[in-house]
Design an enzyme around this catalytic site. Sequence first.
Site: not given
Length: 528
Positions: A220, A350, A424, A515
Amino acid sequence: MFRLIPNALLRQLYTRNSLRNTPDGFVFSLKNRLADARFTGLRLVRIDGRAYDPDVFTLEPDGAPPTPVTAITPERPLDFPLRRSVTVHARTEPLPPGRHRLVFTLQTLPFGLLTIEVEDELQEEISPAGPDDRAASGIPRDPVDDTGPDILRRRQAYLESRTGLALQHLTAYSFDPAVSRGHCEQFVGAAQVPVGLAGPLRINGDHANGEFFIPLATTEGTLVASYNRGIKLLNRCGGVTCTVLDEGMQRAPVFVLPDARAARDLARWVAEQESALRDEAESTSRYARLKYITPYQTGRLLFLRFGFTTGDAAGQNMVTKATLAACHYLLQHRTEVEHFYLESNLATDKKPSFINTLQTRGKRVTAEVTIPKEILISELQVDPEQLDRHARIGNLGAFLAGANNNGLHAANALAALFIATGQDVACLAESSAAVTSSELLPNGDLYGSVTLPSLVIGTVGGGTGLPTQRECLEIMGCYGPGQVLKFAEIVAGVVAAGELSLAAAISSLDWVSSHEAVRNQKAGPSGT
């Protein structure tokens, strides 16, 4: 541990839908989900009430030749390691179509006699794949050494032949594929993600104290630059103060009882037996320590939320094994339990949840800073009043959206750090819950804090030992035992830098222009 294994757990050794006819009989499969073991004999096999002579059976572990049951004795046992499968082959007449009831008794070490009773549906008959039937043969795999050079070349060639691609980058990597064993099945290559360097960030913590460079793996544009901007601000304020408040990792089994009173009585028994349950759980690990067992009852269902500390590991697998041992003990003593599941979704592994926000999952860590008004204006071109006003409006927006936190983009920092350091990545779901607060001080300065209540990280185990990921942890001095609380404080500091930077960019209307500038760099001098 495993002194007496309840039937509900024994049935998990059988591989469902593995019952099939073969040209000379039938087969089914077992998988060791308990601990390393050895077969010393087969005492009984009964299918639909019919007893079979053990002499007709052979056992074929993954990657090993078949062994006749008659050749297996206590003096000549057959190894059955944890997580390995064994195919049981009967050379006799095939079974008729439909559902069958299987009962068999295995003689094992260290568990003794294990009698397993299951029902399974007969699947389609196994037939060898033809030489051109590539779809039937499937992705090449070696059940014993699945990362060796031969099987790796076969698998890569298979992928190229099926896709028509000539792989160049996926199959180019600097580490020995063997290090992926236990981390990635059917290894075929490595994804190369750009890593940018931010910092150094000044951390004033109980465990992290000093300046730290921050490796961020991302695709990004503006992300690393944005964090550098926030880091510069924090450094000008003397650094960010970071504090670990709590830690814990959960597993939440559920028990089905005959009625609500039986479930209530079991909850009372668990409270009385917590010491014994703790002994069983902690016997499975040098690091897992049981902090609490919290009951939640609805109707005849009793949910138990086991909370552990897990040392420097994230610890999900560790607490699963520990909780299973405690459940063995419970089921051994409480025969009224009708059904049992090791995870009920109450641990919310999760997944974002309010229970983790309130009660901690992983590490609960806070980063805080007081920013002088003149520094905020000179560095980020925004005054404290603008930031504080935007924060209050953002709280309302989060409420209207039904969000479980009011942070701006903690997931950006966490994803980049998780990928770089072998965490993870799926744990971003709960880890990215960020609770932010700000306060205008009487002298015009701004106090700000961000708390991560469920930061699931480790500095040992999992992917942290992979070569690139280990190097990234070493950049911060966070690889290995004794480093996880230091790492947690650094992570919180990075998140704080990002929250400040983005909040200032939005408040000063600099967000879109940043951006846009990066997009123009990608397009080159000719533009879009």
